[in-house]
Design a protein around this motif. Structure first.
Motif, mmCIF file in Angstrom:
data_model
loop_
_atom_site.group_PDB
_atom_site.id
_atom_site.type_symbol
_atom_site.label_atom_id
_atom_site.label_comp_id
_atom_site.label_asym_id
_atom_site.label_seq_id
_atom_site.Cartn_x
_atom_site.Cartn_y
_atom_site.Cartn_z
ATOM 1 N N LEU A 161 0.787 -1.452 0.122
ATOM 2 C CA LEU A 161 -0.188 -0.026 0.507
ATOM 3 C C LEU A 161 1.049 1.489 -0.437
ATOM 4 O O LEU A 161 0.445 2.047 -0.670
ATOM 5 C CB LEU A 161 -0.521 -0.401 1.469
ATOM 6 N N LYS A 162 2.150 1.542 0.688
ATOM 7 C CA LYS A 162 2.585 2.609 0.897
ATOM 8 C C LYS A 162 3.616 2.410 -0.721
ATOM 9 O O LYS A 162 3.552 3.632 -0.707
ATOM 10 C CB LYS A 162 4.106 2.201 1.958
ATOM 11 N N MET A 163 3.743 1.496 -1.459
ATOM 12 C CA MET A 163 4.401 1.368 -2.863
ATOM 13 C C MET A 163 3.279 1.726 -3.804
ATOM 14 O O MET A 163 4.087 3.294 -4.048
ATOM 15 C CB MET A 163 4.741 -0.068 -3.411
ATOM 16 N N GLN A 164 2.207 1.503 -3.300
ATOM 17 C CA GLN A 164 1.313 1.848 -3.837
ATOM 18 C C GLN A 164 0.919 4.364 -4.025
ATOM 19 O O GLN A 164 0.788 4.176 -4.930
ATOM 20 C CB GLN A 164 -0.352 1.419 -4.545
ATOM 21 N N LEU A 165 0.773 4.400 -2.899
ATOM 22 C CA LEU A 165 -0.002 5.550 -2.436
ATOM 23 C C LEU A 165 1.685 6.802 -2.971
ATOM 24 O O LEU A 165 1.193 7.608 -3.639
ATOM 25 C CB LEU A 165 0.046 5.738 -0.792
ATOM 26 N N GLU A 166 2.492 6.326 -2.611
ATOM 27 C CA GLU A 166 4.125 7.192 -2.679
ATOM 28 C C GLU A 166 3.713 7.267 -4.609
ATOM 29 O O GLU A 166 4.530 8.629 -4.752
ATOM 30 C CB GLU A 166 5.181 6.694 -2.161
ATOM 31 N N CYS A 167 4.057 6.368 -4.591
ATOM 32 C CA CYS A 167 3.966 6.047 -6.778
ATOM 33 C C CYS A 167 2.705 7.244 -7.204
ATOM 34 O O CYS A 167 3.264 8.016 -8.294
ATOM 35 C CB CYS A 167 4.233 4.686 -7.284
#
Length: 498
Positions: free
Chosen positions: A328-334
């Protein structure tokens, strides 16, 4: 699907931004402050606008082109050794210039006159007995954004007349068509040049940046798919088999008149979620931790592509939650750094750095994080591309992939280079625990030192986690078209209260 933020954005904020920037044009003609074209206000797909956009693109290569754009719909074809037709899927190039989702049709756009003509099949009395009356020319003219509607037996006379008109005016003429998509009976008498190389790449280029009407169709597909995903979350808790969950997803889509899926959905439970394009969808669910669903409905030839991972019993195990939070962190930051002109390769690299950092914190990875990035250790856990263009095709045109790239981190990227304004892209990072992919790293003396096998062994049953949204890219930012639940607590609560 796949090879196939500087700060987190709340779902509420994304929803408000969506309403402010976009709209789905409906028969009620509500536009939320945007000024639609007359075709949009009438609820018509903007086919003539697309035709002129394609002509403008051709004009950059061939100034002042004369002649016609010519396209054919997908023709009806019987199943092998059977008198039933194959499932129909409209040719996307034809649909882009017509908005017509009927088989056996033809289309011509007179460039100089800026006039579009749709040719529909004439009435076949034998067919009417079985299938009823087809669309009449008057009905088709009212339904589609074209200037004229004729029957298909008028195609050749029409083309001959247009060609003769250009010749009479002393103009060199071209007919622009797509190779291997022209019927044997079609003739191009009177045209000086038959160009089978220009039209397809020109339409490809034009399809990349979507207009508001197209974005509205993708948003509608997302809305339907979101309801289906949520229903699937709730069903999985009591389902005994993956196919039961798939059935609920399809039922929700069909009940809302979305009878076509954008692609064959993935309904993977347990360790099967580590198979990137899992196709079985028929395995038992009981006793497994998580389920990964990658599925999306199609709406009027435009796709959605949504992936969610959730705990089957309603509560993530500690290991599952830890991996889910990293993804989820990967997705939100990207998503957070997306805007027109950003280099997709850099966004993909950011996802890998976040994955390395998260897996390092858990102890699955060990050692120097920068070394791991340079040696592509994270590819063992995140082997596919971050996303792709989305439109009339799930893996839409214009991504400029390079599958010959020797760099394992970028080889499977379906989108390379700068992200265009007006494009719709998927952002779908994942972390997977696939023996077939990870074991070669464990057997490699140089790479295995970065992986703690004892810690890794605690995570095999997690299978895999992927989260995927559909993002409209604007000049200065982006709009998330996907509202499917993805915050861990929200997902858990939805299942527990079902």
């Amino acid at each position: 699907m796949f090879s196939r933020l500087s700060r987190p954005i709340s779902r509420a904020t994304a929803s408000i931004a969506s309403v402010n920037q976009l709209t789905v044009y409906t028969k009620s003609r509500k536009s939320f402050g945007l000024t639609p074209s007359s075709a949009m206000a009438e609820g018509k797909y903007p086919a003539k606008k697309h035709a002129q956009k394609v002509v403008d693109h051709i004009s950059k290569r061939s100034p002042s082109p004369n002649g016609v754009l010519y396209l054919e719909a997908k023709h009806t074809k019987l199943l092998e050794d059977n008198d039933e037709p194959e499932p129909f899927r409209q040719r996307r190039y034809f649909y882009y210039l017509t908005g017509c989702n009927e088989p056996d049709c033809y289309f011509a756009y007179d460039i100089a006159a800026q006039k579009s003509t749709l040719f529909i099949p004439p009435i076949d009395s034998d067919s009417v007995i079985w299938s009823g009356l087809p669309l009449s020319p008057e009905e088709a003219l009212k339904k589609y954004d074209v200037d004229d509607v004729k029957y298909t037996n008028e195609v050749n006379p029409y083309l001959a007349h247009v060609g003769a008109s250009y010749s009479k005016a002393g103009k060199q003429t071209s007919v622009y068509a797509i190779a291997d998509q022209v019927s044997e009976q079609t003739t191009f008498i009177g045209f000086d040049q038959k160009d089978f190389q220009t039209l397809k790449p020109s339409i490809d280029a034009c399809r990349v940046s979507k207009d508001e009407f197209e974005v509205g169709l993708i948003r509608k597909a997302n809305e339907i798919s979101t309801e289906a995903h949520h229903a699937a979350f709730k069903k999985a808790k009591t389902a005994s088999n993956e196919c039961e969950v798939e059935a609920v997803f399809l039922q929700k889509c069909i009940a809302q008149n979305a009878k076509e899926q954008s692609y064959h959905g993935i309904f993977a439970s347990g360790r099967a979620a580590a198979t990137l394009h899992y196709v079985k969808n028929d395995q038992p669910i009981q006793g497994k931790l998580n389920m990964l669903i990658d599925a999306g409905a199609e709406w009027e030839c435009y796709c959605s592509d949504i992936t969610r991972t959730f705990p089957i019993n309603g509560v993530f195990s500690p290991e599952s939650r830890a991996i889910y939070d990293i993804v989820l962190k990967m997705q939100l930051e990207c998503i957070g750094i997306l805007k027109a002109g950003i280099v997709w390769d850099d966004v993909h690299a950011l996802a890998h750095r976040i994955a390395i950092d998260g897996l390092h914190t858990l102890g699955i990875l060990k050692g120097d994080k920068e070394e791991m990035f340079k040696k592509r250790v994270s590819v063992a856990f995140f082997p596919h591309g971050l996303g792709h263009h989305l439109g009339m095709d799930t893996h839409d045109v214009g991504g400029n992939p390079n599958y010959e790239d020797k760099d394992s981190m970028f080889r499977y990227l379906r989108l390379r280079g700068e992200v265009p304004e007006g494009s719709v892209v998927t952002v779908e990072p994942g972390i997977y625990f696939c023996n077939f992919i990870i074991e070669p790293y464990l057997e490699d003396a140089e790479l295995s030192k970065y992986i703690d096998k004892d810690v890794l062994d605690k995570y095999w049953d997690v299978g895999g986690a992927r989260i995927e949204d559909n993002i409209y890219v604007t000049k200065d930012g982006h709009v998330n078209l996907t509202t499917t639940a993805k915050e861990a607590e929200e997902v858990e609560n939805m299942i527990l209260t079902a």
